[in-house]
Design an enzyme around this catalytic site. Structure first.
Site, PDB file in Angstrom:
ATOM      1  N   GLY A  26       0.802  -1.171  -0.115  1.00  0.00           N
ATOM      2  CA  GLY A  26      -0.019  -0.017   0.163  1.00  0.00           C
ATOM      3  C   GLY A  26       0.890   1.261  -0.249  1.00  0.00           C
ATOM      4  O   GLY A  26       0.715   2.131  -0.725  1.00  0.00           O
ATOM      5  N   LEU A  27       1.697   1.438   0.961  1.00  0.00           N
ATOM      6  CA  LEU A  27       2.577   2.536   0.978  1.00  0.00           C
ATOM      7  C   LEU A  27       3.736   2.715   0.024  1.00  0.00           C
ATOM      8  O   LEU A  27       4.190   3.683  -0.661  1.00  0.00           O
ATOM      9  CB  LEU A  27       3.375   2.597   2.428  1.00  0.00           C
ATOM     10  CG  LEU A  27       2.594   2.980   3.554  1.00  0.00           C
ATOM     11  CD1 LEU A  27       3.634   3.269   4.981  1.00  0.00           C
ATOM     12  CD2 LEU A  27       1.891   4.622   3.075  1.00  0.00           C
ATOM     13  N   ASP A  46       9.947  -6.469  -3.807  1.00  0.00           N
ATOM     14  CA  ASP A  46       8.901  -7.179  -3.012  1.00  0.00           C
ATOM     15  C   ASP A  46       8.937  -8.473  -3.381  1.00  0.00           C
ATOM     16  O   ASP A  46       9.536  -8.997  -4.298  1.00  0.00           O
ATOM     17  CB  ASP A  46       7.461  -6.484  -3.475  1.00  0.00           C
ATOM     18  CG  ASP A  46       6.489  -6.426  -2.376  1.00  0.00           C
ATOM     19  OD1 ASP A  46       6.306  -5.468  -1.995  1.00  0.00           O
ATOM     20  OD2 ASP A  46       6.176  -7.457  -2.012  1.00  0.00           O
ATOM     21  N   LEU A  64      12.436 -11.745   1.356  1.00  0.00           N
ATOM     22  CA  LEU A  64      13.325 -11.096   2.441  1.00  0.00           C
ATOM     23  C   LEU A  64      14.099 -12.473   3.536  1.00  0.00           C
ATOM     24  O   LEU A  64      15.078 -12.222   3.655  1.00  0.00           O
ATOM     25  CB  LEU A  64      12.663 -10.070   3.542  1.00  0.00           C
ATOM     26  CG  LEU A  64      12.362  -8.715   2.881  1.00  0.00           C
ATOM     27  CD1 LEU A  64      11.241  -8.221   3.668  1.00  0.00           C
ATOM     28  CD2 LEU A  64      13.553  -8.132   2.637  1.00  0.00           C
ATOM     29  N   GLY A  84       9.397  -3.441   3.275  1.00  0.00           N
ATOM     30  CA  GLY A  84       8.956  -4.769   3.034  1.00  0.00           C
ATOM     31  C   GLY A  84       8.829  -5.403   4.207  1.00  0.00           C
ATOM     32  O   GLY A  84       9.322  -4.968   5.265  1.00  0.00           O
ATOM     33  N   ASN A 124       4.354   2.245  15.212  1.00  0.00           N
ATOM     34  CA  ASN A 124       3.719   2.518  16.386  1.00  0.00           C
ATOM     35  C   ASN A 124       3.373   1.246  17.198  1.00  0.00           C
ATOM     36  O   ASN A 124       3.329   1.466  18.553  1.00  0.00           O
ATOM     37  CB  ASN A 124       2.423   3.486  16.269  1.00  0.00           C
ATOM     38  CG  ASN A 124       1.446   2.800  15.835  1.00  0.00           C
ATOM     39  OD1 ASN A 124       0.559   1.995  16.672  1.00  0.00           O
ATOM     40  ND2 ASN A 124       1.195   2.802  14.610  1.00  0.00           N
ATOM     41  N   TYR A 148       3.949  -8.543  15.745  1.00  0.00           N
ATOM     42  CA  TYR A 148       4.377  -7.737  15.110  1.00  0.00           C
ATOM     43  C   TYR A 148       4.937  -6.631  15.668  1.00  0.00           C
ATOM     44  O   TYR A 148       6.215  -6.079  14.841  1.00  0.00           O
ATOM     45  CB  TYR A 148       2.874  -7.118  14.091  1.00  0.00           C
ATOM     46  CG  TYR A 148       3.025  -5.875  13.524  1.00  0.00           C
ATOM     47  CD1 TYR A 148       3.885  -5.906  12.153  1.00  0.00           C
ATOM     48  CD2 TYR A 148       2.523  -4.770  13.818  1.00  0.00           C
ATOM     49  CE1 TYR A 148       4.016  -4.874  11.447  1.00  0.00           C
ATOM     50  CE2 TYR A 148       2.695  -3.649  13.032  1.00  0.00           C
ATOM     51  CZ  TYR A 148       3.638  -3.728  11.835  1.00  0.00           C
ATOM     52  OH  TYR A 148       3.779  -2.616  11.061  1.00  0.00           O
ATOM     53  N   LYS A 152       9.078  -5.426  15.207  1.00  0.00           N
ATOM     54  CA  LYS A 152       9.486  -4.022  14.793  1.00  0.00           C
ATOM     55  C   LYS A 152      10.531  -3.701  15.670  1.00  0.00           C
ATOM     56  O   LYS A 152      11.583  -2.935  15.478  1.00  0.00           O
ATOM     57  CB  LYS A 152       8.379  -3.111  14.726  1.00  0.00           C
ATOM     58  CG  LYS A 152       7.470  -3.349  13.511  1.00  0.00           C
ATOM     59  CD  LYS A 152       8.259  -3.158  12.197  1.00  0.00           C
ATOM     60  CE  LYS A 152       7.366  -3.145  11.004  1.00  0.00           C
ATOM     61  NZ  LYS A 152       8.004  -3.013   9.697  1.00  0.00           N
TER      62      LYS A 152
HETATM   63  P1  NAI Z   1       1.707  -3.713   3.006  1.00  0.00           P
HETATM   64  O1  NAI Z   1       1.274  -4.858   3.796  1.00  0.00           O
HETATM   65  O2  NAI Z   1       0.466  -2.826   2.226  1.00  0.00           O
HETATM   66  O3  NAI Z   1       3.193  -3.880   2.332  1.00  0.00           O
HETATM   67  C1  NAI Z   1       4.137  -4.614   2.711  1.00  0.00           C
HETATM   68  C2  NAI Z   1       4.716  -5.302   1.529  1.00  0.00           C
HETATM   69  O4  NAI Z   1       5.795  -6.266   2.055  1.00  0.00           O
HETATM   70  C3  NAI Z   1       3.879  -6.060   0.565  1.00  0.00           C
HETATM   71  O5  NAI Z   1       4.087  -5.683  -0.577  1.00  0.00           O
HETATM   72  C4  NAI Z   1       4.421  -7.346   0.854  1.00  0.00           C
HETATM   73  O6  NAI Z   1       4.404  -8.372  -0.385  1.00  0.00           O
HETATM   74  C5  NAI Z   1       5.907  -7.444   1.316  1.00  0.00           C
HETATM   75  N1  NAI Z   1       6.079  -8.253   1.834  1.00  0.00           N
HETATM   76  C6  NAI Z   1       5.653  -9.138   2.900  1.00  0.00           C
HETATM   77  N2  NAI Z   1       6.418 -10.208   3.430  1.00  0.00           N
HETATM   78  C7  NAI Z   1       7.672 -10.020   2.467  1.00  0.00           C
HETATM   79  C8  NAI Z   1       8.549 -10.909   2.545  1.00  0.00           C
HETATM   80  N3  NAI Z   1       8.893 -11.987   3.299  1.00  0.00           N
HETATM   81  N4  NAI Z   1       9.643 -10.574   1.562  1.00  0.00           N
HETATM   82  C9  NAI Z   1       9.467  -9.599   0.682  1.00  0.00           C
HETATM   83  N5  NAI Z   1       8.384  -8.734   0.760  1.00  0.00           N
HETATM   84  C10 NAI Z   1       7.399  -9.055   1.655  1.00  0.00           C
HETATM   85  O7  NAI Z   1       2.039  -2.670   4.132  1.00  0.00           O
HETATM   86  P2  NAI Z   1       2.207  -0.920   4.202  1.00  0.00           P
HETATM   87  O8  NAI Z   1       1.041  -0.556   4.686  1.00  0.00           O
HETATM   88  O9  NAI Z   1       2.646  -0.744   2.757  1.00  0.00           O
HETATM   89  O10 NAI Z   1       3.496  -0.733   4.942  1.00  0.00           O
HETATM   90  C11 NAI Z   1       4.600  -0.748   4.600  1.00  0.00           C
HETATM   91  C12 NAI Z   1       5.722  -0.805   5.764  1.00  0.00           C
HETATM   92  O11 NAI Z   1       5.263   0.222   6.717  1.00  0.00           O
HETATM   93  C13 NAI Z   1       5.325  -2.200   6.611  1.00  0.00           C
HETATM   94  O12 NAI Z   1       6.827  -2.612   6.934  1.00  0.00           O
HETATM   95  C14 NAI Z   1       4.671  -1.694   7.846  1.00  0.00           C
HETATM   96  O13 NAI Z   1       4.849  -2.556   9.165  1.00  0.00           O
HETATM   97  C15 NAI Z   1       5.103  -0.233   8.003  1.00  0.00           C
HETATM   98  N6  NAI Z   1       4.086   0.533   8.662  1.00  0.00           N
HETATM   99  C16 NAI Z   1       2.928   1.119   7.878  1.00  0.00           C
HETATM  100  C17 NAI Z   1       1.739   1.802   8.619  1.00  0.00           C
HETATM  101  C18 NAI Z   1       0.827   2.230   7.623  1.00  0.00           C
HETATM  102  O14 NAI Z   1       0.142   3.062   8.206  1.00  0.00           O
HETATM  103  N7  NAI Z   1       0.678   1.742   6.547  1.00  0.00           N
HETATM  104  C19 NAI Z   1       2.042   2.068   9.811  1.00  0.00           C
HETATM  105  C20 NAI Z   1       3.120   1.727  10.673  1.00  0.00           C
HETATM  106  C21 NAI Z   1       4.107   0.835  10.058  1.00  0.00           C
HETATM  107  C1  15L Z   2       0.708  -0.441  11.638  1.00  0.00           C
HETATM  108  O1  15L Z   2       2.053  -0.635  11.819  1.00  0.00           O
HETATM  109  C2  15L Z   2       0.392  -1.137  10.198  1.00  0.00           C
HETATM  110  O2  15L Z   2       1.296  -1.661   9.427  1.00  0.00           O
HETATM  111  C3  15L Z   2      -0.682  -0.292   9.503  1.00  0.00           C
HETATM  112  O3  15L Z   2      -1.506  -1.322   8.528  1.00  0.00           O
HETATM  113  C4  15L Z   2      -1.853   0.248  10.423  1.00  0.00           C
HETATM  114  O4  15L Z   2      -2.546  -0.775  10.937  1.00  0.00           O
HETATM  115  C5  15L Z   2      -1.243   1.008  11.518  1.00  0.00           C
HETATM  116  O5  15L Z   2       0.010   0.249  12.145  1.00  0.00           O
HETATM  117  C6  15L Z   2      -1.807   1.518  12.730  1.00  0.00           C
HETATM  118  O6  15L Z   2      -1.611   1.478  13.980  1.00  0.00           O
HETATM  119  O7  15L Z   2      -2.952   2.080  12.212  1.00  0.00           O
END
Ligand code: NAI
Ligand code: 15L
Length: 281
Positions: A26-27, A46, A64, A84, A124, A148, A152
């Site tokens: 997503g991000l 990815d 990864l 990722g 967070n 999770y 982190k």
């Molecule tokens: P997402 O789940 O949409 O994207 C994560 C990506 O990592 C996916 O495309 C997935 O295919 C890839 N991935 C998962 N396991 C993998 C592996 N073993 N090897 C390679 N790639 C792998 O998550 P989003 O929302 O895009 O978040 C991106 C990062 O930011 C994540 O690390 C998440 O923990 C962190 N994050 C995001 C927040 C948010 O509000 N979107 C809040 C806090 C942290």
């Molecule tokens: C995260 O760490 C997740 O990656 C994101 O999908 C949201 O759930 C966010 O925290 C949150 O706390 O809302």
């Protein structure tokens, strides 16, 4: 890598090639067009299919958890934006693979290949067991709210070790809620706009001498829970605020104050507390 100030003066980009993991997420999709300003080439990676590379991009599909593939993925890059991995509270095995083994593999490669800086998407949820009435800063002990969040914390501590032992710099971004709009009271406190994330990411990439830093990824929201005193030198100045969404959230009647004995309103981790490790009674 050109020194960041020098690159400004010469009007060149700060890096020749950066690696961006999590590019299919997503991000990842939302950040992708913004990363070009930081490097001549952005290597998108990815586990999932990313699609074709655009101008100034390369694409790598990589798990990864696969040590050799991670080493290859990191070859020839000057810095890494590591987004990722598993991004929600699920069972331990995928978290172990993507977020724990994945971090070990990534930093082994970073060290072996002489890469000097990483920006790591922490969360967070490293602090999810603090109460919503508390203000948290980066010097306070982590209190993760599940596997999770724990993974982190592991990533933050692993990167701390690589700074202390090998001088590899990392900025850990404890991101709040980075989606287009907040729709709950919790999200009003934790929201991070995309523009603010891009600014924070940029400051984390180009600020000289970041050492090992933990920064909170949050916009200038009223009632936010996090104090950025330990990362102010990054000069991140959020331009957005969730205030413009608050009327709609209040009117919607979600997570009202009289539900405060609900675990998910009491602790900063919110709904993740309902999805964590479960034990038989
Ligand atoms: P997402 O789940 O949409 O994207 C994560 C990506 O990592 C996916 O495309 C997935 O295919 C890839 N991935 C998962 N396991 C993998 C592996 N073993 N090897 C390679 N790639 C792998 O998550 P989003 O929302 O895009 O978040 C991106 C990062 O930011 C994540 O690390 C998440 O923990 C962190 N994050 C995001 C927040 C948010 O509000 N979107 C809040 C806090 C942290
Ligand atoms: C995260 O760490 C997740 O990656 C994101 O999908 C949201 O759930 C966010 O925290 C949150 O706390 O809302």
């Amino acid at each position: 890598m050109a020194a960041p100030m020098l690159s400004l003066f010469l009007m060149t980009k700060p890096f020749k090639r950066i690696l961006f993991t999590g590019a299919a997420g997503g991000l990842g999709k939302r950040l992708r067009p913004h990363l070009k300003q930081f490097a001549d080439i952005v290597r998108l990676a990815d586990l999932a299919e990313i699609g074709p590379a655009g101008p100034g991009e390369e694409v790598v599909q990589c798990d990864l958890a696969d040590r050799e593939a991670v080493m290859k993925m990191c070859e020839g890059v000057d810095a890494i934006v590591h987004f990722g991995g598993v991004s929600t509270e699920v069972e331990f095995d995928p978290i172990m693979q993507g977020n724990i083994l994945g971090m070990v593999n990534l930093y082994e490669a970073v060290h072996k290949l002489g890469i000097r800086r990483v920006v790591f998407a922490s969360s967070n949820h490293t602090m999810g067991m603090y109460k919503t009435t508390e203000t948290v800063d980066a010097s306070m002990p982590p209190r993760p709210d599940g596997y999770y969040g724990l993974s982190k914390v592991f990533g933050e501590q692993l990167s701390r070790f690589y700074w202390d032992r090998f001088g590899i710099e990392t900025v850990c971004l404890r991101i709040g809620y980075c989606f287009p709009e907040p729709t709950t009271h919790r999200q009003l406190a934790t929201w991070l706009s995309l523009d603010d994330l891009v600014q924070l990411l940029g400051r984390s990439l180009v600020t000289p001498r970041v050492g090992h830093t933990i920064a909170f990824g949050v916009s200038d929201n009223p009632g936010k829970w996090w104090d950025d005193r330990h990362s102010r030198f990054l000069a991140y100045k959020p331009k957005d605020s969730s205030i413009r969404f608050s009327e709609a959230v209040y009117a919607s009647g979600v997570d009202r104050i009289d539900d405060m004995d609900d675990l998910t309103l009491k602790y900063q981790g919110g709904l993740f507390l309902h999805n964590g490790p479960k034990y038989k009674s």
